[in-house]
Design an enzyme around this catalytic site. Structure first.
Site, PDB file in Angstrom:
ATOM      1  N   ASP A   1     -20.944  14.998 -26.720  1.00  0.00           N
ATOM      2  CA  ASP A   1     -19.479  14.909 -26.687  1.00  0.00           C
ATOM      3  C   ASP A   1     -18.995  13.518 -26.323  1.00  0.00           C
ATOM      4  O   ASP A   1     -18.026  13.340 -25.626  1.00  0.00           O
ATOM      5  CB  ASP A   1     -18.899  15.962 -25.740  1.00  0.00           C
ATOM      6  CG  ASP A   1     -19.582  15.936 -24.390  1.00  0.00           C
ATOM      7  OD1 ASP A   1     -20.488  15.097 -24.204  1.00  0.00           O
ATOM      8  OD2 ASP A   1     -19.220  16.748 -23.535  1.00  0.00           O
TER       9      ASP A   1
ATOM     10  N   ASP B   1      -3.439   8.260  -1.229  1.00  0.00           N
ATOM     11  CA  ASP B   1      -3.818   7.211  -0.285  1.00  0.00           C
ATOM     12  C   ASP B   1      -5.223   6.711  -0.634  1.00  0.00           C
ATOM     13  O   ASP B   1      -5.474   5.516  -0.750  1.00  0.00           O
ATOM     14  CB  ASP B   1      -3.775   7.816   1.128  1.00  0.00           C
ATOM     15  CG  ASP B   1      -4.156   6.840   2.216  1.00  0.00           C
ATOM     16  OD1 ASP B   1      -3.787   5.659   2.113  1.00  0.00           O
ATOM     17  OD2 ASP B   1      -4.833   7.280   3.181  1.00  0.00           O
TER      18      ASP B   1
ATOM     19  N   GLU C   1       0.687   6.101  12.828  1.00  0.00           N
ATOM     20  CA  GLU C   1      -0.661   5.711  13.240  1.00  0.00           C
ATOM     21  C   GLU C   1      -0.760   4.208  13.495  1.00  0.00           C
ATOM     22  O   GLU C   1      -1.383   3.788  14.456  1.00  0.00           O
ATOM     23  CB  GLU C   1      -1.643   6.131  12.127  1.00  0.00           C
ATOM     24  CG  GLU C   1      -3.091   5.834  12.406  1.00  0.00           C
ATOM     25  CD  GLU C   1      -3.692   6.680  13.517  1.00  0.00           C
ATOM     26  OE1 GLU C   1      -2.989   7.590  14.015  1.00  0.00           O
ATOM     27  OE2 GLU C   1      -4.843   6.426  13.894  1.00  0.00           O
ATOM     28  N   ASP C   2      -0.119   3.417  12.664  1.00  0.00           N
ATOM     29  CA  ASP C   2      -0.358   1.973  12.696  1.00  0.00           C
ATOM     30  C   ASP C   2       0.792   1.130  13.235  1.00  0.00           C
ATOM     31  O   ASP C   2       0.681  -0.086  13.298  1.00  0.00           O
ATOM     32  CB  ASP C   2      -0.682   1.463  11.275  1.00  0.00           C
ATOM     33  CG  ASP C   2      -1.972   2.069  10.732  1.00  0.00           C
ATOM     34  OD1 ASP C   2      -2.746   2.615  11.535  1.00  0.00           O
ATOM     35  OD2 ASP C   2      -2.186   1.992   9.515  1.00  0.00           O
TER      36      ASP C   2
ATOM     37  N   HIS D   1       3.383   7.190   5.328  1.00  0.00           N
ATOM     38  CA  HIS D   1       2.181   7.888   5.807  1.00  0.00           C
ATOM     39  C   HIS D   1       1.383   7.144   6.867  1.00  0.00           C
ATOM     40  O   HIS D   1       0.690   7.761   7.663  1.00  0.00           O
ATOM     41  CB  HIS D   1       1.274   8.315   4.630  1.00  0.00           C
ATOM     42  CG  HIS D   1       0.446   7.202   4.065  1.00  0.00           C
ATOM     43  ND1 HIS D   1       0.912   6.340   3.114  1.00  0.00           N
ATOM     44  CD2 HIS D   1      -0.816   6.804   4.332  1.00  0.00           C
ATOM     45  CE1 HIS D   1      -0.035   5.459   2.818  1.00  0.00           C
ATOM     46  NE2 HIS D   1      -1.098   5.726   3.546  1.00  0.00           N
TER      47      HIS D   1
ATOM     48  N   HIS E   1       0.840  -1.208   0.000  1.00  0.00           N
ATOM     49  CA  HIS E   1       0.000   0.000   0.000  1.00  0.00           C
ATOM     50  C   HIS E   1       0.872   1.253   0.000  1.00  0.00           C
ATOM     51  O   HIS E   1       0.696   2.143  -0.821  1.00  0.00           O
ATOM     52  CB  HIS E   1      -0.934  -0.031   1.214  1.00  0.00           C
ATOM     53  CG  HIS E   1      -1.657   1.254   1.469  1.00  0.00           C
ATOM     54  ND1 HIS E   1      -2.542   1.789   0.550  1.00  0.00           N
ATOM     55  CD2 HIS E   1      -1.624   2.121   2.518  1.00  0.00           C
ATOM     56  CE1 HIS E   1      -3.026   2.934   1.031  1.00  0.00           C
ATOM     57  NE2 HIS E   1      -2.480   3.160   2.221  1.00  0.00           N
TER      58      HIS E   1
END
Ligand code: MN
Length: 502
Positions: free
Chosen positions: A265, A144, A80-81, A76, A52
């Site tokens: 279009d 993300d 947090e994890d 990222h 990921h």
């Protein structure tokens, strides 16, 4: 199949903004660090978690972000994890990377006040911009979300629906505002598939049936146009044919009883020429050959769209009377406006639905050497941020985000968002939470420091109101400085009431 080496190499190859060998070394270290931190975690798909992070980083590289942003993409989800702290990230990879990672983490944590859905969404949309004191934070969040949408099949259906709805209502419009049309289109089409599978399938089927012979038609148009423009001595850098993104097509079909023959279009041809003058000249030549449809000529070169998009649009009656939308633009407009910072995408061999070049694509390597300066979207953004530091107000103005003008967003210590007019004070903030908190307000803190009650709250500050335990009436002086009409009327009413009670 997944191997880390391939993936990191992919990132380097995909980078629209050339990475130096130092950058590559740096990113390799970052990746090893992130992989070690996530070592015992797996995605719902069963893949190692790092896939990921790598994919998010790859999207960032593809749209031309710098090495710090790509690094933050790799990291990222770390604070947090995993057990690794933000301090460790800062120590190893510097304050700037840590700052970006922290921004993404905070963005994910914001809670929203109120339960009504529209209120929630509006707040989230505003909050998103308010919190994003660095635009790169939002772009990481978009990358993300894009990867999470691409892998949404692995989640249970209710979660799919909730995430798809949130993506459609918040993330896609933000991608659009930032001019990253490619991300917006992919987000919308993926959401559409999850939110309304029946119409998604129907739209896809209609498009396929219509375009069964459409591809050959498009190729014929391209060769006709090429000859016409060549005869007029206009150099054509590229010409592309496109079928509409499915969600956009469905929006049009809905307005025309799902009758695909009434969508104008559906087939679009995009012509890329060297100079602005060539755009207008090409338009004139096309109109001489093919009758234009009245009221469908749009000059977004003179009057760019709010997100900066520039092009000439016209709709013509093409061969066999079929209606074709034609878009004419310079290479620079093409790189900037249509792809936002994602200029690179049109040159990659990655199979994408939609636009398909009929011309030879330049080699990515040649592009890398020649083009970095032309990714002006990125450099302009960097310029803005250098010039204005992290001042939200000017920054947002630079992005021409209308809804943000004259508004500030402050936070309660619990992370709830309070939407206020400019120059609003802690008293306005207190009354916005609850009239009783307003009446009892005695003092206030902004980002932990004591401030006077007539202080002008700054965007994204955390405001804490100190209240009296006993029943207390508001001060008449407050009327001299409060900005919101709701605070004013609460104060007046309470003062009147307490006079009657005397
Ligand atoms: Mn993530």
């Amino acid at each position: 199949m997944y191997t880390k080496a391939t993936q990191l190499k992919d990132i380097f190859e995909a980078a629209a903004y050339p990475l130096s060998s130092d950058d590559e070394k740096f990113l390799t270290e970052v990746c090893q660090f992130s992989e070690a931190a996530h070592a015992d975690q797996k995605r719902k798909s069963g893949e190692p978690y790092i896939t990921h992070s790598l994919n998010v980083a790859k999207i960032l590289a593809e749209i031309g972000m710098d090495e710090k942003t790509i690094a933050a993409g790799l990291l990222h989800d770390v604070p947090e994890d995993t057990a690794v702290t933000l301090e460790e990230v800062a120590e190893k990879f510097g304050e700037e990377v840590a700052y970006l990672v922290d921004g993404v983490t905070k963005l994910g944590k914001i809670k929203l006040r109120g339960s009504k859905e529209e209120y929630y969404l509006e707040n989230l949309r505003k909050m998103f911009m308010a919190m994003a004191q660095d635009i790169r934070v939002v772009i990481i969040k978009l990358a993300d979300r894009l990867h999470n949408m691409r892998t949404l099949e692995h989640l249970p259906p209710e979660k799919q629906a909730r995430i798809a709805r949130e993506t459609m209502e918040i993330y896609a419009p933000i991608a659009n505002r930032l001019g990253i049309g490619e991300i917006k289109g992919e987000l919308e089409d993926t959401c559409f598939m999850y939110l309304d599978p029946e119409h998604y399938e129907e739209t896809k089927r209609l498009q396929e049936t219509y375009l069964h012979e459409g591809q050959a038609y498009m190729e014929r148009i391209v060769s006709l146009f090429s000859k016409t423009l060549k005869d007029a001595k206009i150099q054509v850098i590229d010409m592309q044919g496109r079928t509409k993104d499915l969600y956009r097509l469905y929006q049009k079909l809905k307005n025309h009883d799902m009758n695909i023959n009434r969508v104008y279009d559906l087939v679009a041809i995009r012509i890329v020429v060297p100079e602005i003058a060539d755009c207008y000249e090409a338009l004139g030549i096309i109109h001489r050959e093919y009758r234009p449809m009245v009221g469908r000529i749009k000059d977004y070169i003179s009057l760019p769209k709010p997100n900066g998009y520039q092009s000439l649009h016209t709709t013509i009656f093409g061969p066999e009377g079929r209606i074709i939308e034609v878009q004419i633009r310079t290479q620079k407009m093409h790189d900037e406006a249509e792809y936002g910072i994602a200029a690179h995408w049109m040159y990659t061999e990655r199979e994408r639905p939609g636009w398909r070049s009929f011309f030879q694509r330049p080699k990515a390597a040649a592009l890398k050497g020649a083009r970095p300066k032309e990714l002006t979207w990125v450099s302009q953004l960097k310029e803005w941020q250098k010039e204005i530091g992290r001042d939200d107000k000017e920054f947002i103005e630079g992005l021409k985000i209308e809804f943000f003008k004259n508004h500030i967003f402050a936070f309660t210590p619990k992370g709830d968002i309070i939407d206020l007019p400019e120059e609003a004070t802690p008293i306005d903030f207190a009354y916005a939470i609850h009239s009783e908190i307003g009446h009892r307000a005695m003092g206030a803190k902004a980002d932990g420091k004591m401030v006077p009650l007539d202080y002008h709250i700054q965007n994204a500050q955390v405001i804490e109101i100190l209240t009296s335990k006993e029943k207390k009436k508001p001060s008449r002086d407050w009327l001299n400085f409060v900005k919101t009409s709701s605070a004013k009327s609460h104060i007046r009413r309470e003062l009147r009431n307490s006079e009657f009670q005397k």
